[in-house]
Design an enzyme around this catalytic site. Structure first.
Site, PDB file in Angstrom:
ATOM      1  N   HIS A   1       0.849  -1.193   0.000  1.00  0.00           N
ATOM      2  CA  HIS A   1       0.000   0.000   0.000  1.00  0.00           C
ATOM      3  C   HIS A   1       0.884   1.243   0.000  1.00  0.00           C
ATOM      4  O   HIS A   1       2.003   1.213   0.533  1.00  0.00           O
ATOM      5  CB  HIS A   1      -0.919  -0.012   1.238  1.00  0.00           C
TER       6      HIS A   1
ATOM      7  N   GLU B   1      -3.404   3.174  -7.275  1.00  0.00           N
ATOM      8  CA  GLU B   1      -3.886   4.325  -6.492  1.00  0.00           C
ATOM      9  C   GLU B   1      -2.876   5.464  -6.588  1.00  0.00           C
ATOM     10  O   GLU B   1      -1.781   5.343  -6.032  1.00  0.00           O
ATOM     11  CB  GLU B   1      -4.005   3.961  -5.006  1.00  0.00           C
TER      12      GLU B   1
END
Ligand code: G3P
Length: 219
Positions: A93, A141
């Site tokens: 992430h 992202e």
């Protein structure tokens, strides 16, 4: 994992940890059951066991370490995640980035123990590189949009299109700033097979309402 899907990352948001994580997880399960939508959640390692005990939707760890039993103080053991009932794990992430070598080894060990992998990438190009390591899904992202008010779908449709081209339609999630049905609808229309989001739900006054709205964008 049934696609398209909505994955909500609880991060360490105040209303999504501890007892609140249990409550929020149950809301996700309720919406998934009522609507038939595929919804997964990613919770912190300390809450994972308790969350898994109270819901039947896929529960992901937010990270794991590519280690096996042994002298690894402070690491998150993939075997144990599997044993306590995690469905899979997020990896890399934007808020917990790891080296390419760790990504590769983490995916391999996750597969070995039977955990589903969603690997995050900051750019479509990085997503294309990660694809070679064989994750189940890749979540692109743009970090600058994470936690913001403008979604990747609206601010960066070209990023989604590029990601679809480089990663492929059937294994791409997109995320950052996603908060309503329109964001989900645009992402899917452009070829993604789901979204990864956090604050739109975890910071909402009425997360159930937001989730139901997001799910309506899957159709
Ligand atoms: O993991 C999802 C995340 O990074 C996006 O966060 O708050 O922009 O939905 P948010």
């Amino acid at each position: 994992m049934k696609l398209p899907t909505i994955i909500v990352n609880f991060k360490l948001h105040e209303k999504a940890v501890g007892d609140c994580a249990l409550k929020l997880a149950k809301i996700h399960e309720k919406v998934a059951q009522d609507t038939g939508a595929s919804i997964g959640i990613a919770v912190n390692a300390l809450d994972l066991r308790r969350v898994v005990e109270v819901v039947s939707i896929p529960v992901f760890a937010q990270h794991l370490d590519p280690v096996s039993f042994g002298s690894h103080t402070g690491h998150i053991l993939p075997e144990l995640l599997k044993e306590i009932g995690a469905f899979g794990t997020l990896l890399n992430h934007a808020e917990h980035q790891i080296s390419d070598d760790e990504i590769r080894r983490s995916i391999a060990i996750a597969r070995e123990v039977g955990l589903y992998t969603i690997v995050c990438a900051n750019t479509p190009q990085k997503g294309q590189e990660i694809k070679e390591y064989g994750p189940d899904l890749i979540a692109v992202e743009p970090p600058e949009l994470i936690g913001g008010d403008i979604s990747v779908s609206k601010a960066g449709p070209h990023i989604v299109e590029e990601a679809v081209k480089l990663v492929g339609e059937n294994r791409l999630l997109v995320g950052a700033g996603v908060c309503d049905a329109e964001d989900v609808g645009i992402a899917l229309k452009l070829g993604a097979c789901g979204v990864l989001l956090a604050s739109g739900v975890t910071k909402a006054d009425d997360p159930e309402k937001v989730l139901r709205e997001l799910v309506s964008g899957l159709n």
